[in-house]
Design an enzyme around this catalytic site. Structure first.
Site, PDB file in Angstrom:
ATOM      1  N   LYS A 258       0.833  -1.204   0.000  1.00 23.40           N
ATOM      2  CA  LYS A 258       0.000   0.000   0.000  1.00 23.40           C
ATOM      3  C   LYS A 258       0.872   1.261   0.000  1.00 23.40           C
ATOM      4  O   LYS A 258       0.602   2.216  -0.741  1.00 23.40           O
ATOM      5  CB  LYS A 258      -0.944  -0.020   1.221  1.00 23.40           C
TER       6      LYS A 258
ATOM      7  N   GLN B 210      -4.191  -1.668   9.494  1.00 20.95           N
ATOM      8  CA  GLN B 210      -4.174  -2.990   8.870  1.00 20.95           C
ATOM      9  C   GLN B 210      -4.841  -4.029   9.770  1.00 20.95           C
ATOM     10  O   GLN B 210      -4.556  -4.111  10.952  1.00 20.95           O
ATOM     11  CB  GLN B 210      -2.725  -3.395   8.548  1.00 20.95           C
TER      12      GLN B 210
ATOM     13  N   ASP C  41     -11.139   2.840   4.396  1.00 23.94           N
ATOM     14  CA  ASP C  41     -11.533   1.426   4.350  1.00 23.94           C
ATOM     15  C   ASP C  41     -13.059   1.283   4.292  1.00 23.94           C
ATOM     16  O   ASP C  41     -13.564   0.200   3.969  1.00 23.94           O
ATOM     17  CB  ASP C  41     -11.026   0.706   5.610  1.00 23.94           C
TER      18      ASP C  41
END
Lengths: 293, 293
Positions: free
Chosen positions: B53, B97, B120
Site C-alpha cells: 500500500k 491494517q 476502508d
C-alpha cells in the site's frame, strides 16, 4: 390448502401485553418510558396516525407528549424542538411524523434526533447498527413487526429463501437485513421495479414480503404453493360502495393469492397493527437502555 | 464458450492512471492526497500488505506515512495515534491494517477514525451512507473494486440477478448494497453458510460473486452457462511443488467453472489487484472532499 390468516391485531395485543408487564417493572424502579410525537402541518392521515400513537401510549402507561406544530413551522424551529426533546429526561423516544411539509428537510430532522431516542430507526447510526447486527440499535417498526409476526406464528426462516419486493430505507432494506442476519439466517433476495421476471423470481420464495405500494401487484402467478406472504402495502383505492369513497388494500391480490399460500397477512389487520406495537416496544427499549435496566 | 478472463491487473492500472491525472491537478492547486497506514504487530502477511500500500502511494505521488507499532501497543496508544492522524491536515486517509493483535478492540479502533478519513469504509457513518446511497461516503475497497471490474468490462447489471455468497461487512453486505442500489439496479440475493441448495440458487445467477474464503467452493454445478463470475476469495492451500509450500486459490474452482461462464476473474490477478487501486481512489476522494475540489 389450509391457509393461516395471520392475525396482526392479536399478535400486536400479545406484544403490548408483554410490554405492559415490562413497563410495570420499570415504573417500580422509578422509570417511566416516555415518547414525544411531533406533527408538523395539517395532513389528515398524519393526524390520525399521530393520535393513534399517543392513544397507544396512554393505554400502556407510557408517558407521552404530542406536539402539533403549524404548517409554517421552520426547519430551525423544528430542530430546536428536537434538541429540547433530546435533553428532556422524561422522553426516551422521539418520533417526527412523516411526511413533513415540503420546506422541511426530512433527513436533517432525522440527523437532529439523538440516535438513542430514534425509535423510528431512521438515524444513520441505527442504520449502521442494523447492518452490523448491533442489538443496541433501533430497527424501523414495520420490518420489526414483520419479524415478530413470523416468530409469533412459528414460521422458520433459517435456510429459507425470502424475497423482499421493494428497496426502501423504511421497509425493504431493513427487512432484508433482518432476514439475512445471524438471528434469522434466511437467504434473501431484494427485488424492485427493475427486476426482470418478477413473478418467476417470486415463485422461488418460501417467504415473500411485498413492500412497494402498488395495489394488487402480487397475484397468484407470483406464489410458490405453500409460501408465506407478508403484505406491507397500505394503498387507498377508490370504492364508491364505501362511506369514505375508498378502501384500503395491500400490494397483494388477497383473493387469488390466499388459496395458494400456507400463511398470509390480510390488509387491513395484518402488518399494520404491528407497526404501532413495535413503536411502543422501541420506546420501552430506549427507556431500558437509558436507565441501564 | 469464449470466456473473458477479466484482467484485474490491467483494470487496476487504468484506475491508477486516471488517479494519477487527478492527483496532478490536485497538486497544481496546492493539495497533495495523503494516506497513513498503521500496522500493529509482526504478522508477516500484514507486513506485505502494508508495504504494497505504501509502495502504491509512492508510485502515484500520494504522500504516505507508515506506522509500524510493536505488538504490545495498547489500545489507548493506538487510539491516541489515530487522534493525532485525524488532526493532521496532510493525512486524508487512515488505514489500520487488519487483523490487529488480540488485545486490541478492532471496532473501537474503527470508531476512533474520523469518518471523513475512513478510506476502508468500515466506520458506521460510512456503512449508513452506503445503505442510504450517499455518494460522499467511503465504500470498502474490495466490493468497490468488483464494481469497477464490471464497469470496465462493460458488463451490464440492470435487471440482472446477482447472487453474492457471503454476508461479511467487508465484502458480502457492501457488495449487495452496491449491486441493488439505483446506480446498478441488479436484483440481488445474499447467500451464506445456511443457504439451502446453494448450487441450485447460484445456477439462477447472471452475476455470481464468491466471498466466503473456502477454496474451490464454487464448482461447475453452481454455474448458469454464460454467467459472470467474480472470485473474491484469497485462500492459501498447501502445495509442495511451490517454493513457499503453498499456492493462492480463490473460492471458485477455476478449471471447471471457466469453460461455462462468459467472464471470470482469476485468482491471483483478478479482484486482488483492484483492492489497492480502490484504496488509492478512496484516498484521492477523501482529499477532494476535504479541499472542496
Amino acid at each position: 390448502m389450509d391457509t393461516i390468516i395471520i392475525d396482526g391485531k392479536q399478535t400486536a395485543r400479545s406484544v403490548l401485553q408483554r410490554l405492559s408487564a415490562q413497563i410495570g417493572q420499570l415504573k417500580q424502579s422509578g422509570h417511566t418510558p416516555g415518547l414525544a410525537v411531533v406533527l408538523v402541518g395539517e395532513d389528515p392521515a398524519s393526524r390520525v396516525y399521530v393520535n393513534s400513537k399517543v392513544k397507544a401510549c396512554e393505554e400502556l402507561g407510557i408517558y407521552s407528549q404530542k406536539w402539533a406544530l403549524p404548517t409554517e413551522t421552520t426547519q430551525e424551529e423544528l430542530v430546536q424542538l428536537i434538541r429540547q426533546l433530546n435533553a428532556d429526561d422524561r422522553i426516551h423516544g422521539i418520533l417526527v411524523q412523516s411526511p413533513p411539509p415540503k420546506h422541511i428537510d426530512e433527513q436533517a430532522v432525522v440527523l437532529a434526533i439523538d440516535p438513542r431516542k430514534d425509535v423510528d430507526g431512521f438515524h444513520p447510526i441505527n442504520v449502521a447498527k442494523l447492518v452490523l447486527e448491533d442489538p443496541t440499535g433501533f430497527v424501523p417498526c414495520t420490518p420489526l413487526g414483520c419479524m415478530e409476526l413470523l416468530s409469533a406464528c412459528g414460521i422458520p426462516t433459517q435456510g429459507k429463501h425470502a424475497v423482499v419486493i421493494g428497496r426502501s430505507m423504511i421497509v425493504g432494506k431493513p427487512m432484508a437485513h433482518l432476514l439475512v442476519g445471524k438471528r434469522a439466517n434466511a437467504t434473501v433476495t431484494i427485488a424492485h421495479s427493475r427486476t426482470a421476471d418478477l413473478p418467476g423470481l417470486c415463485r422461488t420464495a418460501d417467504i415473500l414480503v411485498a413492500a412497494v405500494g402498488r395495489p394488487g401487484l402480487v397475484t397468484a402467478d407470483f406464489i410458490k404453493p405453500g409460501a408465506v406472504v407478508l403484505d406491507v402495502g397500505i394503498n387507498r383505492v377508490e370504492d364508491a360502495t364505501r362511506p369514505r369513497g375508498y378502501r384500503i388494500v395491500g400490494d397483494v391480490d388477497f383473493a387469488s393469492v390466499q388459496p395458494l399460500c400456507s400463511a398470509i397477512t390480510p390488509v387491513p389487520g395484518g402488518v399494520g397493527p404491528m407497526t404501532i406495537a413495535m413503536l411502543m416496544s422501541n420506546t420501552v427499549k430506549a427507556c431500558k437502555l437509558a436507565c441501564g435496566a
